[in-house]
Design an enzyme around this catalytic site. Structure first.
Site, short mmCIF file in Angstrom:
data_model
loop_
_atom_site.label_atom_id
_atom_site.label_comp_id
_atom_site.label_asym_id
_atom_site.label_seq_id
_atom_site.Cartn_x
_atom_site.Cartn_y
_atom_site.Cartn_z
N ASP A 105 -6.96 8.29 -5.83
CA ASP A 105 -7.34 6.88 -5.93
C ASP A 105 -8.68 6.79 -6.66
OD1 ASP A 105 -5.12 5.85 -4.64
OD2 ASP A 105 -6.07 5.82 -2.68
N ASP A 121 -0.62 2.15 -7.43
CA ASP A 121 -0.71 1.18 -6.33
C ASP A 121 -0.70 -0.24 -6.87
OD1 ASP A 121 -1.00 3.29 -4.53
OD2 ASP A 121 -3.18 3.10 -4.44
#
Length: 145
Positions: A105, A121
């Site tokens: 991330d 995402d």
């Protein structure tokens, strides 16, 4: 779909290669930073350390989305886009889980407290919202006829 997966993997490669783990770099000042975090959960760090669950869900959902995509290939373009986003986002994070055992991330908002997320995402979230709105609109149009 391939472009989304490539973009996701390219951004992840850049972050892993250029930012030390758990550190951030300004990207858009006061709005967005690039960070390197390892996410052992789902989107937005939900369900930490459930890798087996995510692998099983991916093996079930991606083929189902591909089936729906092929079934509707000559149909509703908004649904095809939504399914494309879901497939590509799922594949992007699946590659990370298979490769490293976690998802990389990197996007950290500076103006609100929000979980760190990645390209995959983002497309998964947009795909879900787009699909829900499209199906709602189809249902509404069908009930008006």
């Amino acid at each position: 779909m391939v472009g989304i997966v490539l973009l996701d993997q390219l951004v992840k490669w850049y972050v892993v290669s250029n930012i030390p783990i758990n550190e951030s770099r300004p990207f858009i000042p006061h709005i967005l930073s690039l960070s390197y975090l390892r996410n052992y959960g789902a989107a937005y760090s939900l369900l930490q350390n459930q890798q087996f669950l995510f692998l099983v869900l991916t093996f079930l959902l991606i083929p189902a989305f591909i089936f729906l995509f092929v079934k509707r290939i000559k149909g509703n373009l908004p649904i095809l886009f939504a399914l494309s986003f879901l497939i590509a986002g799922g594949i992007g994070n699946f590659i990370d889980r298979m490769r490293w055992g976690y998802v990389v991330d990197m996007f950290q908002t500076e103006f609100i407290n929000f979980p760190v997320f990645n390209v995959a995402d983002s497309f998964l979230t947009i795909g879900v919202i787009w699909l829900m709105v499209t199906l709602f609109m189809e249902e509404k149009n069908a009930s008006n006829n």
